[in-house]
Design a protein around this motif. Sequence first.
Motif, PDB file in Angstrom:
ATOM      1  N   GLY A  94       0.564  -1.427   0.151  1.00  0.00           N
ATOM      2  CA  GLY A  94      -0.001   0.047  -0.096  1.00  0.00           C
ATOM      3  C   GLY A  94       0.914   1.196   0.057  1.00  0.00           C
ATOM      4  N   TYR A  95       0.178   2.425  -0.379  1.00  0.00           N
ATOM      5  CA  TYR A  95       0.671   3.538  -0.402  1.00  0.00           C
ATOM      6  C   TYR A  95       0.251   4.474   0.740  1.00  0.00           C
ATOM      7  N   VAL A  96       1.339   4.930   1.663  1.00  0.00           N
ATOM      8  CA  VAL A  96       0.696   5.598   2.632  1.00  0.00           C
ATOM      9  C   VAL A  96       1.569   6.581   3.112  1.00  0.00           C
ATOM     10  N   GLY A  97       1.025   7.501   4.059  1.00  0.00           N
ATOM     11  CA  GLY A  97       1.856   8.779   4.589  1.00  0.00           C
ATOM     12  C   GLY A  97       2.359   8.201   5.899  1.00  0.00           C
ATOM     13  N   SER A  98       3.375   9.102   6.408  1.00  0.00           N
ATOM     14  CA  SER A  98       4.181   9.002   7.606  1.00  0.00           C
ATOM     15  C   SER A  98       3.357   8.907   9.057  1.00  0.00           C
ATOM     16  N   SER A  99       2.268   9.640   9.028  1.00  0.00           N
ATOM     17  CA  SER A  99       1.604   9.460  10.263  1.00  0.00           C
ATOM     18  C   SER A  99       0.721   8.402  10.570  1.00  0.00           C
ATOM     19  N   VAL A 118       5.610  23.399   6.930  1.00  0.00           N
ATOM     20  CA  VAL A 118       5.523  22.830   8.509  1.00  0.00           C
ATOM     21  C   VAL A 118       6.709  22.010   8.773  1.00  0.00           C
ATOM     22  N   ALA A 119       7.205  21.234   7.475  1.00  0.00           N
ATOM     23  CA  ALA A 119       8.523  20.451   7.934  1.00  0.00           C
ATOM     24  C   ALA A 119       9.270  21.168   8.469  1.00  0.00           C
ATOM     25  N   GLU A 120       9.700  22.200   8.006  1.00  0.00           N
ATOM     26  CA  GLU A 120      10.781  23.390   8.189  1.00  0.00           C
ATOM     27  C   GLU A 120      10.514  23.883   9.783  1.00  0.00           C
ATOM     28  N   LYS A 121       9.380  23.812  10.253  1.00  0.00           N
ATOM     29  CA  LYS A 121       9.093  24.144  11.479  1.00  0.00           C
ATOM     30  C   LYS A 121       9.373  22.903  12.477  1.00  0.00           C
ATOM     31  N   GLY A 122       9.626  21.906  11.626  1.00  0.00           N
ATOM     32  CA  GLY A 122      10.076  20.621  12.769  1.00  0.00           C
ATOM     33  C   GLY A 122       8.960  19.440  12.820  1.00  0.00           C
ATOM     34  N   ALA A 123       8.266  19.257  11.673  1.00  0.00           N
ATOM     35  CA  ALA A 123       7.493  18.254  11.546  1.00  0.00           C
ATOM     36  C   ALA A 123       7.451  17.757  10.003  1.00  0.00           C
ATOM     37  N   PRO A 124       8.479  17.166   9.873  1.00  0.00           N
ATOM     38  CA  PRO A 124       8.756  16.639   8.746  1.00  0.00           C
ATOM     39  C   PRO A 124       7.696  15.423   8.311  1.00  0.00           C
ATOM     40  N   THR A 125       7.371  15.140   7.165  1.00  0.00           N
ATOM     41  CA  THR A 125       6.474  13.629   6.618  1.00  0.00           C
ATOM     42  C   THR A 125       7.169  13.338   5.438  1.00  0.00           C
ATOM     43  N   PHE A 126       6.689  11.899   5.225  1.00  0.00           N
ATOM     44  CA  PHE A 126       6.951  11.579   3.814  1.00  0.00           C
ATOM     45  C   PHE A 126       5.850  10.545   3.481  1.00  0.00           C
ATOM     46  N   SER A 127       5.773  10.123   2.211  1.00  0.00           N
ATOM     47  CA  SER A 127       5.015   9.174   1.733  1.00  0.00           C
ATOM     48  C   SER A 127       5.499   8.040   1.234  1.00  0.00           C
TER      49      SER A 127
END
Length: 337
Positions: A81-86, A203-212
């Motif tokens: 599956g394709y998913v996001g980091s959260s 938002v990632a640059e503010k300290g909350a990076p994400t990825f898929s």
Amino acid sequence: MKIDRRKLAATLATLALAAAFGVSAADKSVVVGYQTDALPSSLGIANGDYEKATGYKIDFRKFNSGADVFAAIASGDVQVGYVGSSPYAAATSRGLDVKAFYLASISGIDEALVVRNGSGINSLSDLKGKKLAAAPVSTDHYQLLALIKSQGLTEKDVQVFAIPQPEIVAAFNRGDIDGGFVWDPALTELKKNGKVLVTSKEVAEKGAPTFSAWVATGAFAKDHPEFLKGFASVIEKHTQSFLTNKAAWNKDSDNAKQLAKLLGGTSADQAAGLLNLNLVPLTAQASDAWLGGGEKSGVARILKETSAFLKEQKKISDVLPSYAAYVTPTVVASLKK
């Protein structure tokens, strides 16, 4: 009844060989969950490239969020599956055995908080007292909560609704909410009557990076490495096509038209969405920055940081000591050879 011993011996030899390599008609089928993000790799779903490259019969199923994909994986209905980091962090924190084998994208401008015209929100300082929404346990939900926290606010100061993207679009257009943190096709829809206040990259640059990422169950990854390599090779082929020849993916291209037919929206929407992506080169994927390096990997680190935040927000109950077991660089490394 006369038995042809030579035919019987040949049949038994074939069955023994199949058993040795774990190949059978049943083994050659898989269910893959995907979402509506504009991705070059989705072209492989539309034109059959994944089945051609792997030799497997693939049942592609569309989901509204990564949380829904993980629910299907947990039930045994989906193997890849394709998913996001959260939602990935939440699922692995609960012990779901999955492994990321290809990094689809990282925080970019393809996800964003869009605020409604007339909402009275002109800057981040205007968020107090407003109503915002994001898909449940999505990367957008995580980043929206992190953004609110970065402004010294809590969910008591900002009302946050965790609802599916189709409901976000409807509520936004009715004026029931002031903004939504979304991805395409919802992102394009919200922009028609609103403006981007902040992007996922910011938002990632503010300290909350994400990825898929593309993930597979631990059992499937162990038993079907050849499938994952073939599957990843198709992702890489279409990603490279987009990176090296963007004209072949413009609004008038067959590629964009096929994506629109599969994912929704128009070919212009899909072409615009592709340009918003923040893609990671294959050479970097297997490095410690992302999938390589075990505990040092960027993916394992982001999963742990995200899990810690989700626990703080009382969205999950436990944070694991390590998330290295849920990441593998083997597949992307094999594509580099």
